[in-house]
Enzyme design. Structure first.
Site, mmCIF file in Angstrom:
data_model
loop_
_atom_site.group_PDB
_atom_site.id
_atom_site.type_symbol
_atom_site.label_atom_id
_atom_site.label_comp_id
_atom_site.label_asym_id
_atom_site.label_seq_id
_atom_site.Cartn_x
_atom_site.Cartn_y
_atom_site.Cartn_z
ATOM 1 N N LYS A 94 117.415 57.237 26.213
ATOM 2 C CA LYS A 94 117.136 57.099 27.647
ATOM 3 C C LYS A 94 118.372 57.503 28.438
ATOM 4 C CE LYS A 94 113.741 53.461 26.800
ATOM 5 N NZ LYS A 94 113.380 52.039 26.981
ATOM 6 N N LYS A 151 107.656 55.215 16.049
ATOM 7 C CA LYS A 151 107.362 54.183 17.025
ATOM 8 C C LYS A 151 105.856 53.923 17.068
ATOM 9 C CE LYS A 151 109.780 54.106 20.824
ATOM 10 N NZ LYS A 151 110.555 52.869 20.601
ATOM 11 N N ARG A 198 134.922 68.314 41.309
ATOM 12 C CA ARG A 198 133.629 67.626 41.348
ATOM 13 C C ARG A 198 133.101 67.337 39.955
ATOM 14 N NH1 ARG A 198 132.134 63.782 43.282
ATOM 15 N NH2 ARG A 198 133.243 64.573 45.111
ATOM 16 N N ASP A 203 110.733 45.080 17.645
ATOM 17 C CA ASP A 203 110.563 45.401 19.065
ATOM 18 C C ASP A 203 109.852 44.301 19.846
ATOM 19 O OD1 ASP A 203 110.899 47.339 21.189
ATOM 20 O OD2 ASP A 203 108.724 47.589 21.134
#
Length: 285
Positions: A137, A169, A102, A224
């Site tokens: 992320k 940021k 698994r 951005d």
């Protein structure tokens, strides 16, 4: 960026914790009906199309579970796969193969999906100087696997975590009182703590880029959520004073257009947060 040794330690932690989580005090299904002396052979069967990733991870899992297991590789990491392909054979203790099954499948299915979409981005950028980057992320607990898969797919890794690079940021900038203050405070902090970390600063518009450029010590500017026209203006304004990175909803369809604006990097969270696992199975031979 973290060192290769640190990265290997992260992979070892993932394997150890995953086996602890999955096996606990024993694989009672196998213990109940398979003799300890039983041996067998299984194959990794591909039931999908994409780019294979996780072969070396699978070898590490099998080694961790039982170092007497023998693995015969048929397809290597980074190679294209299709339905019906056999990626490897594993032979040895039947109980050990089932114990590792698994984790091997979960890891390889996820890694192959990430490598596949990364490869698609990388192909869109061919002929330009632009490289595709991942982000933070990622799935909690298996970041190292997912960033490994990005590399296999032809991408590059951004910072690994919060500790190996400075990234200022919008919220950092606003909480710190502005761009100039946030950069100066960061430089002071690094000097006071004898840290040698690269600094990336996010810009929301061309005016912010102009302010960033007045400050020394910035490694890369994160452009951005700019449109194509403003991205081209930003690259011209920066003019090689530091590296450039485009981000913000960039897709496979739009990546080439941003690359042709002249940026050094494109970062995309979609490489790791929006993939569907490739279909792989481990079947007894």
């Amino acid at each position: 960026m973290i060192s290769p040794e640190q990265f290997r330690k992260e992979i070892d932690i993932i394997i150890k914790n995953a086996i602890r989580e999955d096996v606990g005090d024993g694989d009672h299904s196998s213990l109940a009906c398979i003799p300890a002396s039983a041996t067998g052979k299984a194959k990794l069967l591909v039931k999908d199309k994409g780019v294979l990733a996780g072969i070396d991870f699978a070898k590490k899992v099998f080694q961790y579970v039982d170092n007497t297991l023998l693995v015969e590789i048929k397809i290597n990491d980074g190679e294209e796969i299709k339905n019906g392909d056999i990626a490897f054979y594993v032979e040895g203790s039947s109980r050990s193969i089932l114990m590792a099954e698994r984790l091997v499948l979960n890891g390889m299915q996820r890694m192959s999906a990430i490598a596949t979409i990364t490869s698609k981005f990388a192909k869109q950028l061919e002929g330009t100087k632009t490289k595709i980057l991942d982000t933070r992320k990622t799935t909690p607990g298996i970041r190292a696997l997912e960033k490994w898969a990005v590399k296999i797919g032809g991408g590059e890794n951004h910072r690994f975590a919060l500790y190996d690079m400075i990234m200022l940021k919008d919220n950092h900038i606003d909480f710190a009182g502005g761009i100039t203050k946030s950069i100066q405070k960061t430089k002071d902090y690094l000097q006071e703590n004898d840290l040698k970390l690269k600094i990336i600063v996010e810009a929301r518009n061309l005016t912010e880029i102009e302010e960033i450029l007045k400050c020394d010590g910035v490694y890369r500017i994160l452009i951005d959520n700019f449109n194509y026209e403003d991205t081209r203006k930003a690259v011209k304004l920066i003019n090689g004073k530091c590296l450039t990175e485009s981000s913000g909803g960039i897709t496979i369809e739009t990546a080439r257009n941003y690359a042709e604006c002249g940026v050094d990097f494109i970062s995309s969270g979609a490489l790791t947060h929006s993939v569907s696992n490739l279909d792989l199975s481990l079947k007894a031979v």
